[in-house]
Design a protein around this motif. Structure first.
Motif, PDB file in Angstrom:
ATOM      1  N   GLY A 115       0.823  -1.213   0.000  1.00 28.54           N
ATOM      2  CA  GLY A 115       0.000   0.000   0.000  1.00 28.54           C
ATOM      3  C   GLY A 115       0.853   1.257   0.000  1.00 28.54           C
ATOM      4  N   LEU A 116       1.933   1.231   0.752  1.00 30.38           N
ATOM      5  CA  LEU A 116       2.830   2.381   0.784  1.00 30.38           C
ATOM      6  C   LEU A 116       3.515   2.577  -0.559  1.00 30.38           C
ATOM      7  CD1 LEU A 116       4.192   4.692   2.235  1.00 30.38           C
ATOM      8  CD2 LEU A 116       5.793   3.037   3.233  1.00 30.38           C
ATOM      9  N   ARG A 117       3.952   1.484  -1.187  1.00 34.16           N
ATOM     10  CA  ARG A 117       4.580   1.609  -2.517  1.00 34.16           C
ATOM     11  C   ARG A 117       3.587   2.165  -3.529  1.00 34.16           C
ATOM     12  NH1 ARG A 117       6.793  -3.292  -0.870  1.00 34.16           N
ATOM     13  NH2 ARG A 117       5.266  -4.494  -2.061  1.00 34.16           N
ATOM     14  N   THR A 118       2.339   1.722  -3.456  1.00 33.43           N
ATOM     15  CA  THR A 118       1.312   2.234  -4.368  1.00 33.43           C
ATOM     16  C   THR A 118       1.129   3.730  -4.168  1.00 33.43           C
ATOM     17  OG1 THR A 118       0.183   0.109  -4.463  1.00 33.43           O
ATOM     18  CG2 THR A 118      -1.135   2.060  -5.008  1.00 33.43           C
ATOM     19  N   GLU A 119       1.081   4.144  -2.924  1.00 33.17           N
ATOM     20  CA  GLU A 119       0.919   5.572  -2.632  1.00 33.17           C
ATOM     21  C   GLU A 119       2.135   6.371  -3.099  1.00 33.17           C
ATOM     22  OE1 GLU A 119      -0.065   8.305   1.218  1.00 33.17           O
ATOM     23  OE2 GLU A 119      -0.928   6.302   1.081  1.00 33.17           O
ATOM     24  N   ALA A 120       3.325   5.815  -2.900  1.00 33.42           N
ATOM     25  CA  ALA A 120       4.551   6.513  -3.321  1.00 33.42           C
ATOM     26  C   ALA A 120       4.597   6.685  -4.835  1.00 33.42           C
ATOM     27  CB  ALA A 120       5.778   5.746  -2.835  1.00 33.42           C
ATOM     28  N   ALA A 121       4.051   5.729  -5.567  1.00 38.16           N
ATOM     29  CA  ALA A 121       4.101   5.766  -7.031  1.00 38.16           C
ATOM     30  C   ALA A 121       2.920   6.510  -7.653  1.00 38.16           C
ATOM     31  CB  ALA A 121       4.142   4.344  -7.574  1.00 38.16           C
ATOM     32  N   LYS A 122       2.047   7.062  -6.820  1.00 34.85           N
ATOM     33  CA  LYS A 122       0.868   7.763  -7.326  1.00 34.85           C
ATOM     34  C   LYS A 122       1.296   8.874  -8.297  1.00 34.85           C
ATOM     35  CE  LYS A 122      -2.089   8.248  -4.110  1.00 34.85           C
ATOM     36  NZ  LYS A 122      -2.789   8.756  -2.933  1.00 34.85           N
ATOM     37  N   SER A 125       3.716   6.986 -14.090  1.00 37.94           N
ATOM     38  CA  SER A 125       3.282   5.906 -14.973  1.00 37.94           C
ATOM     39  C   SER A 125       4.025   4.625 -14.616  1.00 37.94           C
ATOM     40  CB  SER A 125       3.550   6.264 -16.438  1.00 37.94           C
ATOM     41  OG  SER A 125       4.940   6.161 -16.724  1.00 37.94           O
ATOM     42  N   PRO A 126       3.401   3.474 -14.854  1.00 43.90           N
ATOM     43  CA  PRO A 126       4.094   2.213 -14.575  1.00 43.90           C
ATOM     44  C   PRO A 126       5.450   2.106 -15.286  1.00 43.90           C
ATOM     45  CG  PRO A 126       1.767   1.796 -14.933  1.00 43.90           C
ATOM     46  CD  PRO A 126       2.008   3.252 -15.274  1.00 43.90           C
ATOM     47  N   ALA A 127       5.526   2.592 -16.514  1.00 44.35           N
ATOM     48  CA  ALA A 127       6.799   2.533 -17.247  1.00 44.35           C
ATOM     49  C   ALA A 127       7.854   3.421 -16.583  1.00 44.35           C
ATOM     50  CB  ALA A 127       6.591   2.949 -18.706  1.00 44.35           C
ATOM     51  N   ASP A 128       7.458   4.632 -16.158  1.00 46.66           N
ATOM     52  CA  ASP A 128       8.399   5.516 -15.480  1.00 46.66           C
ATOM     53  C   ASP A 128       8.820   4.937 -14.127  1.00 46.66           C
ATOM     54  OD1 ASP A 128       8.475   7.362 -17.526  1.00 46.66           O
ATOM     55  OD2 ASP A 128       7.069   8.757 -16.575  1.00 46.66           O
ATOM     56  N   TRP A 129       7.880   4.332 -13.418  1.00 47.11           N
ATOM     57  CA  TRP A 129       8.209   3.719 -12.125  1.00 47.11           C
ATOM     58  C   TRP A 129       9.228   2.597 -12.329  1.00 47.11           C
ATOM     59  CZ3 TRP A 129       7.792   5.266  -7.342  1.00 47.11           C
ATOM     60  CH2 TRP A 129       7.977   4.349  -6.309  1.00 47.11           C
ATOM     61  N   GLN A 130       9.022   1.774 -13.363  1.00 45.90           N
ATOM     62  CA  GLN A 130       9.969   0.681 -13.632  1.00 45.90           C
ATOM     63  C   GLN A 130      11.339   1.231 -14.019  1.00 45.90           C
ATOM     64  OE1 GLN A 130       9.397  -2.680 -12.994  1.00 45.90           O
ATOM     65  NE2 GLN A 130      11.620  -2.566 -13.153  1.00 45.90           N
ATOM     66  N   ARG A 131      11.376   2.294 -14.819  1.00 37.46           N
ATOM     67  CA  ARG A 131      12.662   2.919 -15.174  1.00 37.46           C
ATOM     68  C   ARG A 131      13.349   3.466 -13.931  1.00 37.46           C
ATOM     69  NH1 ARG A 131      10.153   4.101 -19.911  1.00 37.46           N
ATOM     70  NH2 ARG A 131       9.223   6.040 -19.206  1.00 37.46           N
ATOM     71  N   PHE A 132      12.561   4.057 -13.032  1.00 37.09           N
ATOM     72  CA  PHE A 132      13.091   4.570 -11.769  1.00 37.09           C
ATOM     73  C   PHE A 132      13.722   3.445 -10.960  1.00 37.09           C
ATOM     74  CE2 PHE A 132      11.898   5.406  -7.216  1.00 37.09           C
ATOM     75  CZ  PHE A 132      12.862   6.370  -6.963  1.00 37.09           C
ATOM     76  N   LEU A 133      13.021   2.324 -10.817  1.00 39.65           N
ATOM     77  CA  LEU A 133      13.547   1.177 -10.075  1.00 39.65           C
ATOM     78  C   LEU A 133      14.811   0.627 -10.743  1.00 39.65           C
ATOM     79  CD1 LEU A 133      10.250  -0.714  -9.159  1.00 39.65           C
ATOM     80  CD2 LEU A 133      11.627   0.782  -7.693  1.00 39.65           C
ATOM     81  N   ASP A 134      14.773   0.517 -12.069  1.00 39.67           N
ATOM     82  CA  ASP A 134      15.944   0.018 -12.795  1.00 39.67           C
ATOM     83  C   ASP A 134      17.143   0.950 -12.611  1.00 39.67           C
ATOM     84  OD1 ASP A 134      14.433  -2.138 -13.679  1.00 39.67           O
ATOM     85  OD2 ASP A 134      14.033  -1.248 -15.653  1.00 39.67           O
ATOM     86  N   THR A 135      16.887   2.242 -12.619  1.00 38.83           N
ATOM     87  CA  THR A 135      17.960   3.219 -12.413  1.00 38.83           C
ATOM     88  C   THR A 135      18.536   3.107 -11.009  1.00 38.83           C
ATOM     89  OG1 THR A 135      16.962   4.722 -14.028  1.00 38.83           O
ATOM     90  CG2 THR A 135      18.538   5.687 -12.470  1.00 38.83           C
ATOM     91  N   LEU A 136      17.670   2.984 -10.008  1.00 39.15           N
ATOM     92  CA  LEU A 136      18.159   2.813  -8.640  1.00 39.15           C
ATOM     93  C   LEU A 136      18.995   1.543  -8.511  1.00 39.15           C
ATOM     94  CD1 LEU A 136      15.122   3.871  -6.411  1.00 39.15           C
ATOM     95  CD2 LEU A 136      17.302   5.071  -6.702  1.00 39.15           C
ATOM     96  N   LYS A 137      18.593   0.469  -9.162  1.00 38.59           N
ATOM     97  CA  LYS A 137      19.366  -0.777  -9.123  1.00 38.59           C
ATOM     98  C   LYS A 137      20.746  -0.569  -9.739  1.00 38.59           C
ATOM     99  CE  LYS A 137      15.270  -3.688  -9.338  1.00 38.59           C
ATOM    100  NZ  LYS A 137      14.472  -4.567 -10.214  1.00 38.59           N
ATOM    101  N   GLN A 138      20.817   0.184 -10.829  1.00 40.67           N
ATOM    102  CA  GLN A 138      22.105   0.454 -11.466  1.00 40.67           C
ATOM    103  C   GLN A 138      22.986   1.316 -10.568  1.00 40.67           C
ATOM    104  OE1 GLN A 138      23.376  -0.803 -14.484  1.00 40.67           O
ATOM    105  NE2 GLN A 138      25.206  -0.024 -13.456  1.00 40.67           N
TER     106      GLN A 138
END
Length: 157
Positions: A115-122, A125-138
């Motif tokens: 629920g917190l992750r959903t609120e944080a990603a409000k 876009s799902p694509a931008d959120w995934q790019r954000f996660l991928d960038t943080l992993k890098q």
């Protein structure tokens, strides 16, 4: 003229987001009335993430002192959520294992975190959120590699 740091540089942004996520997760865990305090939830979560690991490495992973994690592990062990077992490679060391009860507790915490992750990603876009996660992993991989290289150089010196 004083030098001013950019409040929107990567270090400040990550620190601010981390602080806000942690505070909100702590608030939600407390409101849920779980048998754990927020620090114990963090310890249990990291123990599950790491798998069987030594207490000192768990403390390093969490970013707290060994005595802090030891006190949290004492509480988790008393509740039957973790077990400490002798490390076969070093009998002086203890490995932390999450029990079935600990796994069940983590399952009850997952909806709170989701629920917190959903609120944080409000509004993202799902694509931008995934790019954000991928960038943080890098970024994490880059910083881990730099840390490892520094350790190698220190050991060689």
């Amino acid at each position: 003229m004083p030098i001013r740091s950019d409040p929107d540089n990567v270090g400040f942004l990550i620190a601010d987001v981390t602080r806000l996520l942690r505070a909100e997760m702590d608030r939600r865990i407390t409101a849920e009335g779980l048998a754990l305090n927020p620090g114990d939830v963090r310890t249990l979560s990291h123990a599950a993430r790491c798998g069987a690991t030594r207490q000192n490495l768990l403390a390093e992973r969490i970013g707290v002192e060994a005595m802090t994690v030891s006190a949290s592990l004492d509480r988790l062990e008393a509740l039957g959520l973790i077990e400490r077992q002798a490390d076969s490679a070093d009998r002086r060391a203890k490995l932390v294992h999450v029990t079935a009860a600990g796994e069940a507790m983590l399952e009850s915490i997952q909806p709170i975190a989701a629920g917190l992750r959903t609120e944080a990603a409000k509004g993202v876009s799902p694509a931008d959120w995934q790019r954000f996660l991928d960038t943080l992993k890098q970024v994490r991989a880059n910083l881990s590699a730099a840390r490892d290289q520094s350790r190698k150089e220190s050991a060689a010196a």
